[in-house]
Design a protein around this motif. Structure first.
Motif, PDB file in Angstrom:
ATOM      1  N   HIS A   1       0.820  -1.208   0.000  1.00 49.57           N
ATOM      2  CA  HIS A   1       0.000   0.000   0.000  1.00 49.57           C
ATOM      3  C   HIS A   1       0.859   1.266   0.000  1.00 49.57           C
ATOM      4  N   VAL A   2       1.749   1.357  -0.960  1.00 54.88           N
ATOM      5  CA  VAL A   2       2.778   2.401  -0.947  1.00 54.88           C
ATOM      6  C   VAL A   2       2.232   3.808  -1.200  1.00 54.88           C
ATOM      7  N   TRP A   3       1.113   3.924  -1.899  1.00 51.95           N
ATOM      8  CA  TRP A   3       0.609   5.229  -2.349  1.00 51.95           C
ATOM      9  C   TRP A   3       0.080   6.100  -1.233  1.00 51.95           C
ATOM     10  N   ASN A   4      -0.086   5.575  -0.039  1.00 50.70           N
ATOM     11  CA  ASN A   4      -0.576   6.406   1.053  1.00 50.70           C
ATOM     12  C   ASN A   4       0.516   7.295   1.644  1.00 50.70           C
ATOM     13  N   SER A   5       1.635   7.371   0.936  1.00 53.67           N
ATOM     14  CA  SER A   5       2.671   8.367   1.196  1.00 53.67           C
ATOM     15  C   SER A   5       3.011   9.050  -0.122  1.00 53.67           C
ATOM     16  N   PRO A   6       2.833  10.373  -0.231  1.00 51.37           N
ATOM     17  CA  PRO A   6       3.189  11.061  -1.475  1.00 51.37           C
ATOM     18  C   PRO A   6       4.679  11.016  -1.774  1.00 51.37           C
ATOM     19  N   VAL A   7       5.491  10.724  -0.767  1.00 54.65           N
ATOM     20  CA  VAL A   7       6.926  10.532  -0.995  1.00 54.65           C
ATOM     21  C   VAL A   7       7.128   9.304  -1.884  1.00 54.65           C
ATOM     22  N   ASN A   8       6.383   8.250  -1.620  1.00 57.81           N
ATOM     23  CA  ASN A   8       6.462   7.048  -2.452  1.00 57.81           C
ATOM     24  C   ASN A   8       5.903   7.282  -3.854  1.00 57.81           C
ATOM     25  N   VAL A   9       4.863   8.076  -3.950  1.00 54.43           N
ATOM     26  CA  VAL A   9       4.234   8.335  -5.252  1.00 54.43           C
ATOM     27  C   VAL A   9       5.197   9.072  -6.176  1.00 54.43           C
TER      28      VAL A   9
ATOM     29  N   LEU B   1       3.163  16.780  -5.297  1.00 54.35           N
ATOM     30  CA  LEU B   1       3.325  15.723  -4.298  1.00 54.35           C
ATOM     31  C   LEU B   1       4.128  16.228  -3.101  1.00 54.35           C
ATOM     32  N   LYS B   2       5.127  17.047  -3.345  1.00 55.22           N
ATOM     33  CA  LYS B   2       5.903  17.625  -2.243  1.00 55.22           C
ATOM     34  C   LYS B   2       5.032  18.569  -1.415  1.00 55.22           C
ATOM     35  N   ASP B   3       4.139  19.278  -2.080  1.00 56.17           N
ATOM     36  CA  ASP B   3       3.199  20.146  -1.363  1.00 56.17           C
ATOM     37  C   ASP B   3       2.249  19.316  -0.498  1.00 56.17           C
ATOM     38  N   LEU B   4       1.816  18.165  -1.012  1.00 60.43           N
ATOM     39  CA  LEU B   4       0.938  17.281  -0.239  1.00 60.43           C
ATOM     40  C   LEU B   4       1.643  16.764   1.009  1.00 60.43           C
ATOM     41  N   ASP B   5       2.901  16.398   0.869  1.00 58.21           N
ATOM     42  CA  ASP B   5       3.690  15.923   2.005  1.00 58.21           C
ATOM     43  C   ASP B   5       3.789  17.024   3.063  1.00 58.21           C
ATOM     44  N   ALA B   6       4.078  18.243   2.634  1.00 58.57           N
ATOM     45  CA  ALA B   6       4.180  19.368   3.564  1.00 58.57           C
ATOM     46  C   ALA B   6       2.835  19.643   4.238  1.00 58.57           C
ATOM     47  N   TYR B   7       1.748  19.495   3.470  1.00 59.22           N
ATOM     48  CA  TYR B   7       0.407  19.722   4.023  1.00 59.22           C
ATOM     49  C   TYR B   7       0.108  18.722   5.140  1.00 59.22           C
ATOM     50  N   ALA B   8       0.432  17.447   4.899  1.00 60.37           N
ATOM     51  CA  ALA B   8       0.188  16.418   5.914  1.00 60.37           C
ATOM     52  C   ALA B   8       0.963  16.713   7.187  1.00 60.37           C
ATOM     53  N   ARG B   9       2.200  17.112   7.042  1.00 61.72           N
ATOM     54  CA  ARG B   9       3.014  17.413   8.223  1.00 61.72           C
ATOM     55  C   ARG B   9       2.459  18.624   8.982  1.00 61.72           C
ATOM     56  N   SER B  10       1.971  19.605   8.263  1.00 64.15           N
ATOM     57  CA  SER B  10       1.429  20.794   8.925  1.00 64.15           C
ATOM     58  C   SER B  10       0.175  20.473   9.735  1.00 64.15           C
ATOM     59  N   LYS B  11      -0.578  19.487   9.297  1.00 64.82           N
ATOM     60  CA  LYS B  11      -1.814  19.105   9.994  1.00 64.82           C
ATOM     61  C   LYS B  11      -1.567  18.144  11.155  1.00 64.82           C
ATOM     62  N   ILE B  12      -0.577  17.263  11.005  1.00 63.82           N
ATOM     63  CA  ILE B  12      -0.382  16.186  11.983  1.00 63.82           C
ATOM     64  C   ILE B  12       0.682  16.520  13.025  1.00 63.82           C
TER      65      ILE B  12
ATOM     66  N   ARG C   1       4.309   5.481   8.963  1.00 66.33           N
ATOM     67  CA  ARG C   1       5.760   5.607   9.024  1.00 66.33           C
ATOM     68  C   ARG C   1       6.194   7.031   8.702  1.00 66.33           C
ATOM     69  N   GLU C   2       5.525   7.655   7.747  1.00 63.84           N
ATOM     70  CA  GLU C   2       5.916   8.993   7.301  1.00 63.84           C
ATOM     71  C   GLU C   2       5.548  10.071   8.312  1.00 63.84           C
ATOM     72  N   TYR C   3       4.377   9.911   8.955  1.00 68.12           N
ATOM     73  CA  TYR C   3       3.855  11.006   9.775  1.00 68.12           C
ATOM     74  C   TYR C   3       3.679  10.642  11.248  1.00 68.12           C
TER      75      TYR C   3
ATOM     76  N   ARG D   1      -5.542  14.727   0.531  1.00 69.83           N
ATOM     77  CA  ARG D   1      -5.917  15.862   1.386  1.00 69.83           C
ATOM     78  C   ARG D   1      -7.145  15.530   2.235  1.00 69.83           C
ATOM     79  N   TYR D   2      -8.121  14.868   1.623  1.00 65.75           N
ATOM     80  CA  TYR D   2      -9.336  14.492   2.346  1.00 65.75           C
ATOM     81  C   TYR D   2      -8.998  13.562   3.515  1.00 65.75           C
ATOM     82  N   ASN D   3      -8.174  12.540   3.264  1.00 63.22           N
ATOM     83  CA  ASN D   3      -7.797  11.601   4.315  1.00 63.22           C
ATOM     84  C   ASN D   3      -7.019  12.298   5.431  1.00 63.22           C
ATOM     85  N   VAL D   4      -6.088  13.155   5.052  1.00 63.20           N
ATOM     86  CA  VAL D   4      -5.314  13.889   6.060  1.00 63.20           C
ATOM     87  C   VAL D   4      -6.239  14.733   6.930  1.00 63.20           C
TER      88      VAL D   4
END
Length: 302
Positions: A126-134, A167-178, A200-202, A284-287
């Protein structure tokens, strides 16, 4: 006279350019499931026609291929799978379709993690649940398109670079929320073990009654063990998934007092009129759902 000649030359050049654009190659691409299909479209742009196998809200573990799938596969210029054991039905589909190429494995090169399935360690697909992997998916897809249509290589490269920025923006968005949520409060119950890479990522702990696939069934002993763990760790929120049956996780939640945080989109995009018709919107919705639920849980316990 010179002016007319110049205008005529410009017109001819424009016609040649339009003619070349009209005759540009359009790659026929087949992808295994909707999340991958969206990424394939983002990288290919107008130079690809993507046909996807598992439909929106569909489960990629349990899918049963159709005759149309076999037909599309046989006619494809590029076939893309996520790999790592996700699409267990793909070999059967390929052998029955007459497709003679080699599928592109989008997840090749990703730093994978292991998980338990029937007590044995397996690679988590299930690698896609990290935008770093995508981002790795994007590179592999760009390379495949370039091989199939070298003349459009610059276009594919530009699309890949632009989408990688998203994708890098999505990663930053997740970190800002979590990141603002205390580590010990980042605990969630889900239907099956699908959020390992996100966790693992967040730094989020996900508990689930089912492992790798939704095809299996959790034993009574496993469910009892999970209920005890949820109570011990104080997990207060659960989520169900759009692509599988929510009843088991609801039963466990009832036994532990966990409250519903709603529905997550994890293995399939929603239909066009849903909240997650693209990977970007899905993530974004999941985050938002996860972060809001964990934040409320944290406030309630203070």
């Amino acid at each position: 006279m010179k002016r007319l000649t110049l205008l005529g030359t410009v017109a001819i050049a424009a016609l040649i350019a339009l003619s070349g654009a009209a005759s540009a190659k359009t790659l026929k691409v087949v992808t295994s499931f909707t999340v991958l299909g969206d990424i394939a479209k983002q990288v290919g742009g107008s130079n690809v026609e993507v046909k996807n196998i598992v439909p929106p809200d569909g489960d990629p573990h349990e899918y049963e291929p159709t005759p149309d799938d076999a037909k599309n596969l046989k006619e494809a210029d590029v076939v893309i799978v996520s790999g790592l054991g996700l699409e267990g039905w793909m070999d059967r589909l390929i052998s029955g379709s007459g497709y003679t190429g080699t599928p592109v494995v989008a997840s090749e090169g990703i730093n994978t993690r292991t998980m338990k399935e029937d007590g044995e360690p397996v690679t988590d697909p299930h690698v896609w649940n990290s935008p770093v992997n995508v981002q790795v998916w994007v590179k592999n897809i760009e390379k495949a398109y370039e091989g199939a249509d070298p003349e459009a290589a610059e276009l594919f490269k530009a699309n890949a670079e632009n989408y990688t920025k998203e994708l890098k923006d999505l990663d930053a968005y997740a970190r800002s929320k979590i990141d603002p949520i205390p580590q010990e409060k980042r605990k969630v119950l889900t239907s099956h073990d699908v959020f390992g890479y996100f966790g693992r990522e967040y730094g989020v702990t996900f508990l689930a009654p089912l492992g790798l696939s939704t095809e299996g069934e959790a034993s009574a002993a496993d469910v009892a063990k999970l209920i005890a763990q949820i109570k011990k760790e104080g997990v207060k929120v659960y989520f169900f998934e759009n692509s599988n049956d929510p009843r088991l996780v609801q039963q466990i939640a009832s036994a532990t007092g966990a409250q519903s945080g709603g529905e997550l989109y994890v293995e399939a995009l929603s239909k066009e009129d849903g909240p997650a018709p693209t990977f970007e919107k899905m993530f974004r919705y999941n985050v938002d759902q996860l972060a809001d639920a964990m934040a409320k849980q944290n406030v309630a316990e203070q």
